[in-house]
Design an enzyme around this catalytic site. Sequence first.
Site, mmCIF file in Angstrom:
data_model
loop_
_atom_site.group_PDB
_atom_site.id
_atom_site.type_symbol
_atom_site.label_atom_id
_atom_site.label_comp_id
_atom_site.label_asym_id
_atom_site.label_seq_id
_atom_site.Cartn_x
_atom_site.Cartn_y
_atom_site.Cartn_z
ATOM 1 N N ASP A 162 21.886 34.836 62.676
ATOM 2 C CA ASP A 162 20.556 35.317 63.056
ATOM 3 C C ASP A 162 20.547 35.813 64.503
ATOM 4 O O ASP A 162 19.972 36.843 64.827
ATOM 5 C CB ASP A 162 19.572 34.140 62.926
ATOM 6 C CG ASP A 162 18.147 34.595 62.656
ATOM 7 O OD1 ASP A 162 17.949 35.780 62.356
ATOM 8 O OD2 ASP A 162 17.238 33.744 62.729
ATOM 9 N N LYS B 221 5.017 29.720 66.452
ATOM 10 C CA LYS B 221 5.487 31.040 66.014
ATOM 11 C C LYS B 221 6.841 31.334 66.662
ATOM 12 O O LYS B 221 6.939 31.543 67.862
ATOM 13 C CB LYS B 221 4.510 32.159 66.394
ATOM 14 C CG LYS B 221 4.856 33.417 65.603
ATOM 15 C CD LYS B 221 4.388 34.710 66.232
ATOM 16 C CE LYS B 221 5.302 35.251 67.276
ATOM 17 N NZ LYS B 221 6.638 35.683 66.816
ATOM 18 N N GLY C 138 8.989 33.112 77.116
ATOM 19 C CA GLY C 138 9.313 34.503 76.830
ATOM 20 C C GLY C 138 9.223 35.339 78.083
ATOM 21 O O GLY C 138 9.400 34.825 79.192
ATOM 22 N N SER C 139 8.919 36.608 77.909
ATOM 23 C CA SER C 139 8.943 37.532 79.038
ATOM 24 C C SER C 139 7.688 37.383 79.906
ATOM 25 O O SER C 139 6.630 36.948 79.433
ATOM 26 C CB SER C 139 9.030 38.958 78.515
ATOM 27 O OG SER C 139 7.881 39.250 77.754
ATOM 28 N N GLY D 148 3.797 36.843 78.873
ATOM 29 C CA GLY D 148 3.214 35.637 79.476
ATOM 30 C C GLY D 148 1.934 35.950 80.238
ATOM 31 O O GLY D 148 0.942 35.215 80.149
ATOM 32 N N GLU E 248 6.968 29.451 80.390
ATOM 33 C CA GLU E 248 8.364 29.464 80.848
ATOM 34 C C GLU E 248 8.819 30.902 80.736
ATOM 35 O O GLU E 248 9.012 31.414 79.634
ATOM 36 C CB GLU E 248 9.238 28.585 79.935
ATOM 37 C CG GLU E 248 8.829 27.137 79.884
ATOM 38 C CD GLU E 248 9.177 26.385 81.148
ATOM 39 O OE1 GLU E 248 9.922 26.905 81.995
ATOM 40 O OE2 GLU E 248 8.671 25.259 81.294
ATOM 41 N N CYS F 68 17.405 32.525 80.295
ATOM 42 C CA CYS F 68 16.391 32.751 81.335
ATOM 43 C C CYS F 68 16.892 32.307 82.700
ATOM 44 O O CYS F 68 16.543 32.887 83.710
ATOM 45 C CB CYS F 68 15.115 32.014 80.960
ATOM 46 S SG CYS F 68 15.415 30.309 80.543
ATOM 47 N N GLU G 293 15.339 41.174 85.607
ATOM 48 C CA GLU G 293 16.169 40.495 84.617
ATOM 49 C C GLU G 293 16.795 41.526 83.658
ATOM 50 O O GLU G 293 16.097 42.396 83.147
ATOM 51 C CB GLU G 293 15.228 39.587 83.838
ATOM 52 C CG GLU G 293 15.894 38.592 82.981
ATOM 53 C CD GLU G 293 14.861 37.619 82.432
ATOM 54 O OE1 GLU G 293 13.779 38.067 82.016
ATOM 55 O OE2 GLU G 293 15.163 36.428 82.413
#
Length: 492
Positions: free
Chosen positions: A91, A177, A230-231, A235, A252, A286, A385
């Site tokens: 995956d 999710k 996430g990003s 966020g 985060e 991250c 990033e």
Amino acid sequence: MRSELYIDGTWVPSLSGETIDVVNPATEEVIHSFAAATAPDVDRAVKAARRAFDRDGWPKLSGARRAAFLRAIAEGIRSRQAELARLEVIDNGKPLPEAEWDIGDAAGCFDYYAGLAEEFDRTPAEAIALPDDRFTSKVVREAVGVVGAVIPWNYPLLMAAWKVAPALAAGCTMVLKPAEATSLTALELAAIADEAGLPPGVLNVVTGDGPVAGQAIVEHPLVDKLAFTGSGKVGAGIMAAAARDIKGVSLELGGKSPFVIFDDADIGQAVEWIMFGIFWNQGQVCSATSRVLVQEGIHDALMARLVEEARRIRIGNGLDEGVLLGPLVSRRQYDQVTAAIAAAEAAGATVACGGKRPPGLDRGYYVEPTVLTDVPLDSAAWREEIFGPVVCVRPFATEQEATELANDSRYGLAAAVMSADEARAERVASAFRAGIVWINCSQPTFTEAPWGGYKQSGIGRELGRWGFENYLETKQITTYASGEPWGWYIRP
Ligand code: NAD
């Protein structure tokens, strides 16, 4: 492989009938598909979580009872470790040993928070000293309520565990999710929770697209708290949406973490930690230390060794023996990383090694381990990033210059320093404006220690007791303990 939504203790298709394909990033083949939830599915899931919290008594169970469920989930994960690790590889693309590591850590996370749930039972209410002895006051901690959790694709099961375990331990119920690119193991987690006998509605897993299913969770008025990884861009949108009805949020987000290496460091060890810090999980981490600052005295020798070792890394399908670097997670991520490398070159950076699709791997989202030098300080490659196996290396002269360069970022997730001089390493560690600091290493992560960032890397902390407190409210109970009238209108 499961394909339905897990809502209120049952498996159901999405009401719209829509699905999302699963693509194996090593082969680009469609291997499966799963339900894409829309707002009405999310509404059912949130209402089930609400009922489990408000009426069915999950938060009223003792911590020990909740802990028993968490330990059963940990056991369920362990008993299916090989199968779950394989699912993670097909995956997400990561090498099998890393996937096995993640699955073990996910099980450990459930055990750890089971321990904190048990400890919670033994923690007495905190008495507060008041200046008026007619009153007594105590403080109790209680579950926040229904949590909406949205997670990314880089550590699919582990990121789920980091949120589900502490939230359930604290007495919250949840709608989770997973990322659309990697939802398989989150669905298996639901199956494991179900086998463990978790009451219906306590954990609901809805798969689907971020802007549809994710957004529906974020905007749902019956959700008390949002927990997001996430990003920064998503966020920020979540925080803005949460502001509308004053939901709690923990975020985060991303990072551009520095690794400062002084010239008294052992070059061999430095190179190994640099590589682990940026090539582990294909750099889709991250906290990846993607900006490496090397003191002038060892810069050239270290660079030569780094380039030599980076070229030796075995790249391939994560299921193949000895592979250290798998494909990136998706076509989208591959396009973003290769575009970031091209933009770095256009801005004046030099590609010391890598930068391309590895020879002989024509299918799959592979990018070579890439080392960039001469990266301008104002370029996107230095500041933003990349979230791929791409490291920027730069020389520095003095300790002050290194800490200034390290802190010159809108992010503050992690930072690392390597030096044989303990006092200097401690000094630099204390100067870093970051939530996670490593000395003489980069990346090792422990469930017991707090995880999260300063500045635009997020709000709040996961893991450890800080991760548990993320899901607790604080209530004061103050008692008027005097028999005397209060005296506002009844004269004593
Ligand atoms: P992303 O923000 O695109 O997606 C993360 C999740 O948010 C996915 O589940 C996605 O479906 C969902 N989402 C997207 N749009 C949404 C919306 N409008 N409303 C609600 N949910 C929405 O990030 P990504 O590309 O999946 O993950 C990579 C990012 O995550 C990187 O920036 C990385 O630094 C960060 N990350 C941070 C940590 C940490 O602990 N700080 C850990 C892992 C990843």
